[in-house]
Design a protein around this motif. Structure first.
Motif, PDB file in Angstrom:
ATOM      1  N   ASN A 120      -2.430  -9.994  -5.838  1.00  0.00           N
ATOM      2  CA  ASN A 120      -1.843  -8.679  -5.630  1.00  0.00           C
ATOM      3  C   ASN A 120      -2.309  -8.195  -4.265  1.00  0.00           C
ATOM      4  O   ASN A 120      -3.008  -8.940  -3.545  1.00  0.00           O
TER       5      ASN A 120
ATOM      6  N   SER B 161       3.314   0.202   0.890  1.00  0.00           N
ATOM      7  CA  SER B 161       3.968  -0.549  -0.177  1.00  0.00           C
ATOM      8  C   SER B 161       5.168   0.221  -0.720  1.00  0.00           C
ATOM      9  O   SER B 161       5.037   1.370  -1.176  1.00  0.00           O
TER      10      SER B 161
ATOM     11  N   ASP C 221       7.088  -0.795  -3.401  1.00  0.00           N
ATOM     12  CA  ASP C 221       7.119  -0.864  -4.858  1.00  0.00           C
ATOM     13  C   ASP C 221       6.083   0.032  -5.510  1.00  0.00           C
ATOM     14  O   ASP C 221       6.332   0.635  -6.563  1.00  0.00           O
ATOM     15  N   GLU C 222       4.906   0.132  -4.904  1.00  0.00           N
ATOM     16  CA  GLU C 222       3.843   0.968  -5.457  1.00  0.00           C
ATOM     17  C   GLU C 222       3.871   2.383  -4.899  1.00  0.00           C
ATOM     18  O   GLU C 222       3.113   3.241  -5.367  1.00  0.00           O
TER      19      GLU C 222
ATOM     20  N   CYS D  76       2.753   3.711  -2.089  1.00  0.00           N
ATOM     21  CA  CYS D  76       1.426   4.153  -1.639  1.00  0.00           C
ATOM     22  C   CYS D  76       1.070   3.467  -0.337  1.00  0.00           C
ATOM     23  O   CYS D  76       1.729   2.506   0.099  1.00  0.00           O
TER      24      CYS D  76
ATOM     25  N   SER E 282      -6.254   3.374  -1.806  1.00  0.00           N
ATOM     26  CA  SER E 282      -4.812   3.608  -1.824  1.00  0.00           C
ATOM     27  C   SER E 282      -4.567   5.110  -1.810  1.00  0.00           C
ATOM     28  O   SER E 282      -5.318   5.882  -2.414  1.00  0.00           O
TER      29      SER E 282
ATOM     30  N   SER F 192      -1.464   7.977  -2.340  1.00  0.00           N
ATOM     31  CA  SER F 192      -0.104   8.201  -2.832  1.00  0.00           C
ATOM     32  C   SER F 192       0.109   9.691  -3.063  1.00  0.00           C
ATOM     33  O   SER F 192      -0.782  10.514  -2.786  1.00  0.00           O
TER      34      SER F 192
ATOM     35  N   ARG G  82      -9.910   1.179  -4.416  1.00  0.00           N
ATOM     36  CA  ARG G  82      -9.340   0.026  -5.116  1.00  0.00           C
ATOM     37  C   ARG G  82     -10.184  -1.231  -4.963  1.00  0.00           C
ATOM     38  O   ARG G  82      -9.958  -2.217  -5.667  1.00  0.00           O
TER      39      ARG G  82
END
Length: 505
Positions: free
Chosen positions: A144, A166, A168-169, A171, A217, A219, A226
């Motif tokens: 990941n 990212s 998809d995430e 963030c 991260s 967001s 992380r």
């Protein structure tokens, strides 16, 4: 190699925050500037800024910036970035700052594994991979994103700070290295930057300094740590001495304060009589302020002692008055016999070619003849690497206007080795090498200001550049200037990379 990173999650005005946040890193690079933002997809803009400022090149894209989060970079490396990747972990944009010493080996390893590189440069010495593309390919092979970043750090020999956006995430991943990152907060908005000086005018306050290679991260839901593998911390103190913007903090330690402290150490036990102190703009100016500030403090201490002697009847009132006048007159004022012509001229150390560095150095400083003629000048500068710019400056801009004396006071120690991240300087280019040649055996004799070898080295550099006298900062005082500065958030002596001065990494 230098570079500045900025990323932001902004509900108010992404375009404004991202544009100006990146631009506040313009002093960190001269070659490439770019940004990426997350709208419905990841959008990437990368531009050549070698002949113009970031803001003037990117301004035409300002109206296109949408969404609530984005990242950006200004770099001294010619490689295009940010870059967009399509991988098994989704779509992401990546920008990096730093240097990978084993890039060639990693590139060949990835090619052997079937990787395809699109931005490799061809040179007479062979292919040179795009550093950001190389980092992105390594990350993409992780389980990941977090595992990919941790794997990248285990594989590289060097230093990489990065921002990863990212899709998809939804963030931003951030991680700092030898050139660290800081986190800023503004209500529900967050920013991450190489330079904390990017925060105030955008309304952000410094929230924390990322630990060495810590992965966070950011967001719309906030900030999370992380990963923190626990690598041994390395920090470049030259950020405080020269690279960094004066109002920036690194691990809580302010660059301007360190520069003033460096100048203060130079002033101690320096008995040269002078008519003025000149700080070579911009970074040398703060060192010069510290020099004069410390001279004032030393004079105050001597005056207090004389007052005590007067109170005890050891000296007369006339003797006290004469002593005070003598001490006050001995303090050299801070003046500007050289003035930097700021519009259009950047930093003369960062450009990758010698020709461009020397062009900037030649034309950005303008002499003021009436402040030079007949004066005894203490010239304070942050460092001497090659010595060519200082030599030319004295020969072309100071000595022709007939000063009486010019004394060099350098705020960092003699540089015995090129920085391991500096591609533009060979060891043969260094002033120390020109003075003493290749160092054989025990290096400590060239670090000890009392040794004959050190004195001979400094004397040869003085003669080569053209100073009346020359003194350098000691390694010990440079360490004190950083570590013992106020608001230090855990930076220790063993964390400092002193390789260019001591050969130890």
């Amino acid at each position: 190699m230098l570079g500045g990173l900025f990323g932001v999650v902004s509900r108010e005005n992404l375009a404004r925050d991202l544009f100006f946040g990146i631009d506040y890193h313009s002093h960190m690079g001269t070659e490439v500037g770019g940004l990426a933002y997350l709208d419905e997809d990841v959008r990437v803009i990368s531009c050549d800024i070698s002949n113009s400022q970031f803001k003037s090149v990117i301004q035409k894209y300002y109206g296109e910036i949408k969404g609530v989060m984005g990242i950006g970079v200004i770099s001294s490396i010619e490689d295009e970035q940010p870059l967009k990747f399509e991988s098994k972990m989704g779509t992401f944009a990546l920008c990096t700052a730093g240097f990978i010493r084993n890039a060639k080996e990693l590139y060949e390893e990835l090619i052997a594994e079937g990787a395809s590189f699109k931005r490799t440069r061809s040179t007479p010495e062979g292919p040179v991979p795009n550093q950001t593309e190389l980092v992105g390919e390594i990350i993409s092979r992780g389980k990941n994103i977090i595992d990919g970043i941790e794997t990248m750090y285990r594989k590289i020999d060097g230093a990489i700070s990065l921002l990863l956006l990212s899709k998809d995430e939804r963030c931003i991943y951030a991680s700092g290295d030898t050139f660290p990152l800081a986190l800023g907060n503004r209500g529900e908005d967050w920013a991450v930057a190489s330079e904390t000086s990017a925060f105030p005018n955008l309304g952000f306050k410094t929230f924390k300094f990322l630990e060495y290679r810590e992965i966070i991260s950011i967001s719309e839901n906030g900030v999370k740590t992380r990963g923190n593998v626990g690598f041994k911390k390395k920090f470049c103190p030259f950020l405080h001495v020269y690279f960094g913007f004066p109002s920036s903090d690194y691990y809580g330690v302010n660059a301007e304060i360190v520069r003033e402290r460096c100048g203060g150490f130079l002033a101690e036990n320096d008995d040269i009589k002078a008519d003025l102190v000149l700080g070579i703009a911009d970074s040398g100016f703060a060192h010069a302020i510290g020099y004069v500030k410390r001279k004032i403090e030393l004079a105050e201490e001597k005056i207090r002692l004389k007052i005590e002697e007067f109170k005890q009847g050891k000296i007369s009132f006339d003797e006290l008055r004469e002593a005070i006048i003598e001490e006050v007159r001995a303090i050299p004022p801070l003046r500007r016999p050289l003035v930097k012509y700021t519009p259009g001229w950047g930093r003369s150390y960062i450009p990758p070619t010698r020709e461009k560095r020397e062009l900037i150095a030649k034309y950005k400083q303008i002499p003021n003849a009436q402040l030079i003629e007949g004066k005894r000048i203490i010239l304070v500068d942050d460092s001497i690497r090659r010595g060519t710019q200082l030599k030319d400056l004295l020969r072309e801009k100071i000595w022709p206007y007939n000063p009486k004396e010019v004394h060099g006071r350098i705020a960092s120690p003699p540089q015995l080795y090129p920085c391991i991240y500096d591609l533009s300087t060979r060891i043969e280019d260094l002033a120390t090498y020109k003075a003493i040649g290749k160092i054989e055996g025990d290096i400590s004799k060239y670090l000890d200001p009392t040794s004959q070898e050190y004195k001979l080295m400094v004397e040869k550099i003085r003669d080569m550049i053209g100073f009346t006298t020359l003194k350098f900062q000691t390694v010990e005082n440079l360490i004190k200037a950083v570590i013992e500065a106020p608001n230090n958030k855990g930076l220790k002596e063993e964390d400092l990379c002193l390789y260019c001065w001591t050969g130890k990494y």
